[in-house]
Write a protein that holds these residues in place. Sequence first.
Motif, PDB file in Angstrom:
ATOM      1  N   ARG A  16      85.976  63.906  49.385  1.00 34.16           N
ATOM      2  CA  ARG A  16      84.705  63.532  50.005  1.00 34.16           C
ATOM      3  C   ARG A  16      83.605  64.447  49.485  1.00 34.16           C
ATOM      4  NH1 ARG A  16      87.562  66.575  53.789  1.00 34.16           N
ATOM      5  NH2 ARG A  16      86.500  68.510  54.385  1.00 34.16           N
ATOM      6  N   VAL A  17      82.362  64.027  49.711  1.00 37.04           N
ATOM      7  CA  VAL A  17      81.229  64.902  49.370  1.00 37.04           C
ATOM      8  C   VAL A  17      80.601  65.492  50.632  1.00 37.04           C
ATOM      9  CG1 VAL A  17      80.747  63.806  47.168  1.00 37.04           C
ATOM     10  CG2 VAL A  17      79.650  62.919  49.241  1.00 37.04           C
ATOM     11  N   HIS A  18      80.777  64.832  51.794  1.00 39.59           N
ATOM     12  CA  HIS A  18      80.252  65.409  53.030  1.00 39.59           C
ATOM     13  C   HIS A  18      81.166  66.532  53.520  1.00 39.59           C
ATOM     14  CE1 HIS A  18      83.230  62.730  55.025  1.00 39.59           C
ATOM     15  NE2 HIS A  18      83.183  63.611  56.011  1.00 39.59           N
ATOM     16  N   ASP A  19      80.605  67.504  54.184  1.00 39.27           N
ATOM     17  CA  ASP A  19      81.354  68.628  54.753  1.00 39.27           C
ATOM     18  C   ASP A  19      82.421  69.146  53.784  1.00 39.27           C
ATOM     19  OD1 ASP A  19      81.963  70.554  56.668  1.00 39.27           O
ATOM     20  OD2 ASP A  19      83.514  69.316  57.590  1.00 39.27           O
ATOM     21  N   ASN A  20      81.958  69.502  52.599  1.00 39.90           N
ATOM     22  CA  ASN A  20      82.860  70.024  51.577  1.00 39.90           C
ATOM     23  C   ASN A  20      82.265  71.337  51.047  1.00 39.90           C
ATOM     24  OD1 ASN A  20      84.534  70.495  49.349  1.00 39.90           O
ATOM     25  ND2 ASN A  20      84.813  68.305  48.974  1.00 39.90           N
ATOM     26  N   PRO A  21      82.512  72.434  51.755  1.00 38.44           N
ATOM     27  CA  PRO A  21      81.892  73.709  51.382  1.00 38.44           C
ATOM     28  C   PRO A  21      82.216  74.170  49.965  1.00 38.44           C
ATOM     29  CG  PRO A  21      82.849  73.851  53.576  1.00 38.44           C
ATOM     30  CD  PRO A  21      83.314  72.556  52.992  1.00 38.44           C
ATOM     31  N   ALA A  22      83.435  73.907  49.507  1.00 31.68           N
ATOM     32  CA  ALA A  22      83.805  74.330  48.155  1.00 31.68           C
ATOM     33  C   ALA A  22      83.010  73.560  47.113  1.00 31.68           C
ATOM     34  CB  ALA A  22      85.306  74.132  47.940  1.00 31.68           C
ATOM     35  N   ARG A  51     104.488  59.633  42.617  1.00 33.77           N
ATOM     36  CA  ARG A  51     105.326  58.800  43.486  1.00 33.77           C
ATOM     37  C   ARG A  51     104.796  58.736  44.903  1.00 33.77           C
ATOM     38  NH1 ARG A  51     111.575  60.113  45.264  1.00 33.77           N
ATOM     39  NH2 ARG A  51     111.880  58.267  46.537  1.00 33.77           N
ATOM     40  N   TRP A  52     104.167  59.830  45.351  1.00 29.49           N
ATOM     41  CA  TRP A  52     103.727  59.889  46.743  1.00 29.49           C
ATOM     42  C   TRP A  52     102.251  59.526  46.911  1.00 29.49           C
ATOM     43  CZ3 TRP A  52     108.162  59.920  48.787  1.00 29.49           C
ATOM     44  CH2 TRP A  52     109.197  60.684  48.249  1.00 29.49           C
ATOM     45  N   LEU A  53     101.528  59.339  45.787  1.00 31.10           N
ATOM     46  CA  LEU A  53     100.096  59.092  45.882  1.00 31.10           C
ATOM     47  C   LEU A  53      99.843  57.679  46.384  1.00 31.10           C
ATOM     48  CD1 LEU A  53      97.507  60.687  45.232  1.00 31.10           C
ATOM     49  CD2 LEU A  53      97.434  59.511  43.050  1.00 31.10           C
ATOM     50  N   ARG A  54      99.071  57.554  47.447  1.00 26.80           N
ATOM     51  CA  ARG A  54      98.815  56.235  48.014  1.00 26.80           C
ATOM     52  C   ARG A  54      97.346  55.816  47.858  1.00 26.80           C
ATOM     53  NH1 ARG A  54     103.174  55.658  47.292  1.00 26.80           N
ATOM     54  NH2 ARG A  54     104.911  55.090  48.651  1.00 26.80           N
ATOM     55  N   VAL A  55      96.516  56.653  47.246  1.00 24.82           N
ATOM     56  CA  VAL A  55      95.142  56.272  46.948  1.00 24.82           C
ATOM     57  C   VAL A  55      94.797  56.775  45.563  1.00 24.82           C
ATOM     58  CG1 VAL A  55      94.333  56.323  49.329  1.00 24.82           C
ATOM     59  CG2 VAL A  55      94.159  58.386  47.948  1.00 24.82           C
ATOM     60  N   GLY A  56      93.825  56.173  44.945  1.00 24.20           N
ATOM     61  CA  GLY A  56      93.361  56.659  43.649  1.00 24.20           C
ATOM     62  C   GLY A  56      91.938  57.131  43.763  1.00 24.20           C
ATOM     63  N   GLY A 200      90.670  52.498  50.938  1.00 21.06           N
ATOM     64  CA  GLY A 200      90.445  53.948  50.914  1.00 21.06           C
ATOM     65  C   GLY A 200      89.005  54.320  50.610  1.00 21.06           C
ATOM     66  N   GLY A 201      88.752  55.626  50.610  1.00 22.17           N
ATOM     67  CA  GLY A 201      87.453  56.140  50.190  1.00 22.17           C
ATOM     68  C   GLY A 201      86.579  56.663  51.310  1.00 22.17           C
ATOM     69  N   GLU A 202      85.655  57.510  50.938  1.00 20.55           N
ATOM     70  CA  GLU A 202      84.750  58.153  51.893  1.00 20.55           C
ATOM     71  C   GLU A 202      83.801  57.161  52.548  1.00 20.55           C
ATOM     72  OE1 GLU A 202      81.671  61.983  51.971  1.00 20.55           O
ATOM     73  OE2 GLU A 202      82.294  61.103  50.063  1.00 20.55           O
ATOM     74  N   THR A 203      83.273  56.219  51.771  1.00 20.35           N
ATOM     75  CA  THR A 203      82.337  55.241  52.327  1.00 20.35           C
ATOM     76  C   THR A 203      82.986  54.439  53.447  1.00 20.35           C
ATOM     77  OG1 THR A 203      81.165  55.059  50.213  1.00 20.35           O
ATOM     78  CG2 THR A 203      80.858  53.272  51.791  1.00 20.35           C
ATOM     79  N   GLU A 204      84.208  53.982  53.201  1.00 18.62           N
ATOM     80  CA  GLU A 204      84.936  53.221  54.219  1.00 18.62           C
ATOM     81  C   GLU A 204      85.262  54.095  55.422  1.00 18.62           C
ATOM     82  OE1 GLU A 204      87.059  49.994  56.056  1.00 18.62           O
ATOM     83  OE2 GLU A 204      85.443  50.164  54.569  1.00 18.62           O
ATOM     84  N   SER A 240      93.407  58.123  60.800  1.00 24.42           N
ATOM     85  CA  SER A 240      94.307  59.172  60.318  1.00 24.42           C
ATOM     86  C   SER A 240      94.497  59.178  58.802  1.00 24.42           C
ATOM     87  CB  SER A 240      95.659  59.075  61.029  1.00 24.42           C
ATOM     88  OG  SER A 240      96.198  57.779  60.944  1.00 24.42           O
ATOM     89  N   PRO A 241      94.607  58.028  58.117  1.00 24.77           N
ATOM     90  CA  PRO A 241      94.749  58.093  56.656  1.00 24.77           C
ATOM     91  C   PRO A 241      93.530  58.723  55.980  1.00 24.77           C
ATOM     92  CG  PRO A 241      95.378  55.921  57.460  1.00 24.77           C
ATOM     93  CD  PRO A 241      94.719  56.639  58.594  1.00 24.77           C
ATOM     94  N   TYR A 242      92.357  58.485  56.558  1.00 23.72           N
ATOM     95  CA  TYR A 242      91.126  59.002  55.970  1.00 23.72           C
ATOM     96  C   TYR A 242      90.998  60.509  56.188  1.00 23.72           C
ATOM     97  CZ  TYR A 242      90.259  54.024  55.818  1.00 23.72           C
ATOM     98  OH  TYR A 242      90.383  52.679  55.560  1.00 23.72           O
TER      99      TYR A 242
END
Length: 539
Positions: A16-22, A51-56, A200-204, A240-242
Amino acid sequence: MSSKQTAVHWFRKGLRVHDNPALAAAVDRVRGQPSKLVLRPVFILDPGIIRWLRVGPNRLHVVRGNPVEMFPELFREWNVTLLTFEHDIEPYSVKRDATVRELARQAKVEVQVEKSLTIYDPDEILKKNGGKIPLTYQKYGSLASMCKTPGPIGVPDKVPAESVPEKDKRERKDGKCYDPPTLDELKVRQEDLGECKFPGGETEALRRLQDYMSRKSWVCAFEKPNTSPNSLEPSTTVLSPYVKFGCLSARLFMAELKKVLAGQKHSQPPVSLVGQLMWREFYYCAAAAEPNFDKMVGNSVCLQVPWETNPEHLAAWTHGRTGYPFIDAIMRQLRQEGWIHHLARHAVACFLTRGDLWISWEEGQRVFEELLLDADWALNAGNWMWLSASAFFHQFFRVYSPVAFGKKTDPEGKYIKKYVPELAKFPAGIIYEPWKANLETQKKLGCIIGKDYPHRIVIHEEISKKNISRMSEAYRKNKALKEGGAATTKEVDSKSDAGMEPTPSGKKRKASSSSSTPKKPSPKKSKLQSKMEKFLKKK
């Protein structure tokens, strides 16, 4: 090598770009020196996690390879002077990050790590508790109430045009080399995909958050136990997924909740929405202090239980072929959609472990890790230990019925008819227990048990009693190990059998003597034993 210096932000979970201090730290550094620095946000697609990645990820420099192997090359090629990333507590991540930091030190790259994965800093909580893991939700809550937490930060300002990096040697050869992965690269077959219910994704993520926060009365009245595990559409937020992938900041989620609840009468933790976020914080804190949190052996908080290995029963549970329609419907929904209600997780986890199949929670954890969109290392392990009564929850005699539990919220079995279509014609009276229908009825309803739908792999009303006794025995042995060591354990072994019905002894013997005077059972132990005996009689 790049003609300009490069600041790299390494995306991992915090997508995400919101609330991402790093990320903000990297952007601020670049904005302060636009003629000198360029910014490259990267996501490293490690073959070990595909194998475990569920979003791109999207719109990133997606680098293929192991981070430990790729960063030294990137440091040189891009002339990197700053690397930023979000702190993580998983053992794999801790080890990997320590190695990357050492590689950065050797390359004279500054590293800035920020904590934004959780609302509360696990290290601060542990420090307030004398370095010990708070083992109850209530204890964690009391410690958290003494901590100050930073609020969410906004989206970083835009990077100046002059800080956009030039193409490196890979891009000059292949303009698509840093593009997001294709389904083929992720080893996902298009024909295996069903409906995408949770894009997926931040917008959603932000859209869904605002949609639910606009339902103020629903938010204020929310109580998890009053939601339905088997509704045809989710009865909870499914945020929860987000949160798991960091598309939605937990800190922003909490801040928005507090805005809605301010000045209103509302439900309270642990069942409220605030309470749900606090469960996440609780498990993250415990996991941060225990590297073996996802294992039974070597895990300081976990009960040691002699679980059995049964590949046939495990496969039946995994693929929804146990012969119990409610359990099978849940497991089939999980495989089809990647999400199931939290109370549905309770039912299938109890069934696999202490309730019916007596299979280790680690096996269930692995299945959830593969299939759940929101599978989170700390939460997945913590919930499995809880539901198997291996840690945090100890009333092991409270067993979910694979028949009665689902009937409470879906007496007609509509959920079963959707996910176990073989039973679609079975009426409400027998759809949860199709084995009760005689053969003639089964033929009329188009589903013969044992042919079109499996027989029950265990008889719940019999095996659950045996397993309660087994858990009682496991608790006795673990208690003996803690209090008296090997001598006491040997004494317990000589007087007990894993399959026997529990009997009220309430007696403790010192390890030094088998003929010590029996002590009066503690009120807490007597109360627990009394509850267990009454429960068994009812069964």
